[in-house]
Structures are given as C-alpha cells and as structure tokens.
Design an enzyme around this catalytic site. Structure first.
Site, PDB file in Angstrom:
ATOM      1  N   ASP A  92      15.696  10.495  39.454  1.00  7.95           N
ATOM      2  CA  ASP A  92      16.568  11.620  39.802  1.00  7.95           C
ATOM      3  C   ASP A  92      16.184  12.882  39.023  1.00  7.95           C
ATOM      4  O   ASP A  92      16.742  13.941  39.265  1.00  7.95           O
ATOM      5  CB  ASP A  92      18.033  11.281  39.498  1.00  7.95           C
ATOM      6  CG  ASP A  92      18.289  11.137  38.017  1.00  7.95           C
ATOM      7  OD1 ASP A  92      17.720  10.215  37.410  1.00  7.95           O
ATOM      8  OD2 ASP A  92      19.034  11.963  37.449  1.00  7.95           O
TER       9      ASP A  92
ATOM     10  N   ASP B 238       3.604  -2.142  46.248  1.00  5.03           N
ATOM     11  CA  ASP B 238       3.966  -3.530  45.915  1.00  5.03           C
ATOM     12  C   ASP B 238       5.058  -3.551  44.859  1.00  5.03           C
ATOM     13  O   ASP B 238       5.707  -4.577  44.661  1.00  5.03           O
ATOM     14  CB  ASP B 238       2.762  -4.278  45.311  1.00  5.03           C
ATOM     15  CG  ASP B 238       1.591  -4.314  46.253  1.00  5.03           C
ATOM     16  OD1 ASP B 238       1.833  -4.398  47.475  1.00  5.03           O
ATOM     17  OD2 ASP B 238       0.448  -4.226  45.766  1.00  5.03           O
TER      18      ASP B 238
ATOM     19  N   LYS C 172      10.315   8.129  29.106  1.00  6.73           N
ATOM     20  CA  LYS C 172       9.724   8.935  30.167  1.00  6.73           C
ATOM     21  C   LYS C 172       9.844  10.407  29.780  1.00  6.73           C
ATOM     22  O   LYS C 172      10.865  10.772  29.209  1.00  6.73           O
ATOM     23  CB  LYS C 172      10.496   8.714  31.480  1.00  6.73           C
ATOM     24  CG  LYS C 172      10.501   7.301  31.997  1.00  6.73           C
ATOM     25  CD  LYS C 172      11.554   7.095  33.078  1.00  6.73           C
ATOM     26  CE  LYS C 172      12.952   7.083  32.561  1.00  6.73           C
ATOM     27  NZ  LYS C 172      14.000   6.833  33.551  1.00  6.73           N
TER      28      LYS C 172
HETATM   29  N1  PLP Z   1      20.101   8.365  27.115  1.00  3.72           N
HETATM   30  C1  PLP Z   1      21.338   7.852  27.125  1.00  3.72           C
HETATM   31  C2  PLP Z   1      22.058   7.632  25.840  1.00  3.72           C
HETATM   32  C3  PLP Z   1      21.963   7.500  28.310  1.00  3.72           C
HETATM   33  O1  PLP Z   1      23.195   6.945  28.311  1.00  3.72           O
HETATM   34  C4  PLP Z   1      21.258   7.732  29.527  1.00  3.72           C
HETATM   35  C5  PLP Z   1      21.878   7.366  30.791  1.00  3.72           C
HETATM   36  O2  PLP Z   1      22.804   6.551  30.855  1.00  3.72           O
HETATM   37  C6  PLP Z   1      19.970   8.264  29.467  1.00  3.72           C
HETATM   38  C7  PLP Z   1      19.418   8.560  28.260  1.00  3.72           C
HETATM   39  C8  PLP Z   1      19.145   8.468  30.688  1.00  3.72           C
HETATM   40  O3  PLP Z   1      18.881   7.231  31.271  1.00  3.72           O
HETATM   41  P1  PLP Z   1      17.989   7.085  32.598  1.00  3.72           P
HETATM   42  O4  PLP Z   1      16.555   7.197  32.184  1.00  3.72           O
HETATM   43  O5  PLP Z   1      18.346   5.712  33.116  1.00  3.72           O
HETATM   44  O6  PLP Z   1      18.414   8.154  33.520  1.00  3.72           O
HETATM   45 CA    CA Z   2      18.219   9.167  35.451  1.00  3.32          CA
END
Ligand code: PLP
Ligand code: CA
Length: 294
Positions: free
Chosen positions: A243, A21, A218
């Site tokens: 990813d 959902d 995360k």
């Molecule tokens: N930290 C920074 C400063 C970033 O610019 C990014 C991606 O743009 C990330 C972490 C990782 O982000 P995400 O969890 O969206 O992959």
């Molecule tokens: Ca990512």
C-alpha cells in the site's frame, strides 16, 4: 512506464496472476487496516493458494515476533505457516546471525519491544536492553563503551527514554559497533491516525553519532537479503503487493522482483501513484486486494 489500473476482466486478472509463483504481501493497509480485516482478504489469499501460489507476509512492524504475527493472521482467519512470515524483528535477527555472523561472545544492545527480543533469542543471539528509568548520577559514571556489545539494534520502542538513548550512544561511539535499525518508517498508521514510527526512535541516534543505520525493513535490500538467506525463489516470478510506494513498491522494484501491485486501502493514493516523480511506480494497482478475484 506509468502505472495502470488492472481492469476487472477475468482474462486480464488471470494473465497477471499467471506471471507469478510467489506473492509477497505487506500486511497493514493490504490485508487489514488496524484491527479490521479488509473485505474478502481470506477468500483472496485462499484463491491464490488454490492456484498453487506461495505466499509470504512481509511487514516492517518490529513490535511483534513471527509467532505473534502468525496468531494475528490466524485470528483474522488466514491460515499460515510461521516460515511464511518476515517481520523486521526476524529479518534483523537473521541479518545479525547469518549475514553479519556476529561472534557468539558479542551481544546486541536492543532499543525496542518484545518482538525483537523473541526473534533474537530464537536465533541464539545474546542481547541486553535498558529498563529506561531516569538517568542517575551513577549512570553518568558507569555508561561507556563496551567491547562486548557488537551491535546496537533500534526498533519501535513506545517506552523510549533519554537513558536508553544515552546508553546506545556510548556503544555507538565505538566505530566497530554495528548500527542497525529494524526499519526506518517515520510514522505508522494506527487507530485511524499516524503515530511516530521506528525511524523516529533511531533519528536521535543518527543526530548524536552522525552514523546511518543499516535498515532491515522495506525498502532496504538488507530485508531482501535476509529473506533470500532463508528462502530460495525465482525473483522474476515474484510479485510484491503493498500500500506504500516509498517502502513496499520500492522494495519490490529495487529488489528485482518480476512485478509490483499497489492497493489503495492504505497509505499511498491513486494521485501519488500517477503523479510525475512518484516515490516508486507500481506496474499495476487496484482499489482493493480482493478486486483481484474479479
Ligand atoms: N511499524 C509498526 C509499529 C506498525 O504497527 C506497522 C503496522 O501495523 C508498521 C510499522 C507497518 O507495517 P506494514 O509493513 O505491515 O505496513
Ligand atoms: Ca503497509
């Protein structure tokens, strides 16, 4: 069980989507790469919404607030509500106000950028920072523990300095001062390369204090607690799409979500997904998110 690649067969794709959902999306590497939107992202998200699915955007990027992220999404042509966005600056603010319930007379010392300040202010949390200039002889005298500082929160700070760290260290010497990190990614991708991430900013503090911060990004379950603190949903009917195996997919598995989907447009590769001893094994994977359209 090893991961399997979803075939492009319409009935298999429909059966997979039907199991959920709500879809939790990592952003960079799934929806876009840096400043470039990935192919057919807008159609894919619109397709899921048309099927009645709820979408959440869950990012470790601590430099931007939810409002700024909403604009980023909208500029890419992705309509979204600010309440659908969980960035690590927001999860940190929620954790401080609703999980830690930091008393109103206590402050947060922030190492980080404007996204963190905006989210703390929106939750009514008092914070201080440091302008980061050279450390002066007066600083050596004046820096010290401060009972009013209840939390040190560390995120990505591209103007990190000895002075900012020295001040944080003095606060953290008090074991009652809570040590938080927005996220602990060692690096993050930008301009086609990896650059030092928020984890590289908190690492010197870990070295100085011997303490480990609670991470609000995360794969930490504190991020899941923050999401659940503001949004009730059936976890078994939720799928994490990411990813990166060691952050996104691990987050989904350890958080007890019903499913995990990896895409190959970001950090982790097909070899890493299939190798023995993978950081975390997604239920299924696709070359690109839009392959879910068939
Ligand atoms: N930290 C920074 C400063 C970033 O610019 C990014 C991606 O743009 C990330 C972490 C990782 O982000 P995400 O969890 O969206 O992959
Ligand atoms: Ca990512």
């Amino acid at each position: 069980m090893p991961s399997r690649k979803l075939s492009g067969k319409p009935e298999e794709l429909a059966a997979f989507i039907d199991k959920f959902d709500i879809f939790l999306f990592d952003c960079d590497g799934v929806l876009w790469q840096g400043k470039a939107l990935l192919p057919r992202t807008v159609e894919t998200l619109a397709h899921l919404r048309n099927l009645g699915k709820h979408l959440l955007f869950v990012t470790n990027n601590s430099t931007k607030s939810r409002a700024t992220y909403q604009k980023t999404l909208q500029d890419f042509g992705i309509p979204c509500d600010v309440n659908e966005i969980f960035c690590s600056a927001y999860s940190s603010a929620i954790y401080i106000s609703r999980v830690l319930q930091l008393p109103r007379d206590k402050k947060v010392y922030v190492i980080g950028e404007s996204g963190i300040e905006e989210e703390l202010a929106a939750e009514g949390i008092t914070y201080i920072g440091d302008d980061g200039g050279d450390i002066t002889p007066e600083d050596y005298d004046s820096f010290g523990p401060d009972e009013d500082v209840g939390v040190v929160l560390c995120g990505l700070d591209r103007a990190i300095s000895y002075r900012k760290l020295a001040r944080a260290y003095q606060y953290l010497r008090n074991p009652e001062t809570v040590f938080l990190a927005t996220n602990i990614d060692s690096t993050f991708p930008t301009h086609g390369k990896l650059f030092p991430g928020a984890g590289a900013i908190s690492a010197p503090l870990i070295c100085m204090t011997g303490r480990t911060p609670v991470s609000l990004g995360k794969p930490s379950q504190a991020m899941m607690d923050a999401i659940e603190g503001v949004l009730k949903f059936d976890k078994k009917r939720a799928c994490m799409v990411g990813d990166r195996l060691d952050t996104d997919i691990r987050f989904g598995i350890e958080g007890g979500l019903g499913g995990t989907l990896a895409v190959l447009t970001g950090v982790s590769t097909e070899e890493e997904i299939l190798e023995e001893g993978a950081a975390a094994v997604p239920d299924v994977y696709l070359d690109r998110l839009c392959d879910i359209l068939g």
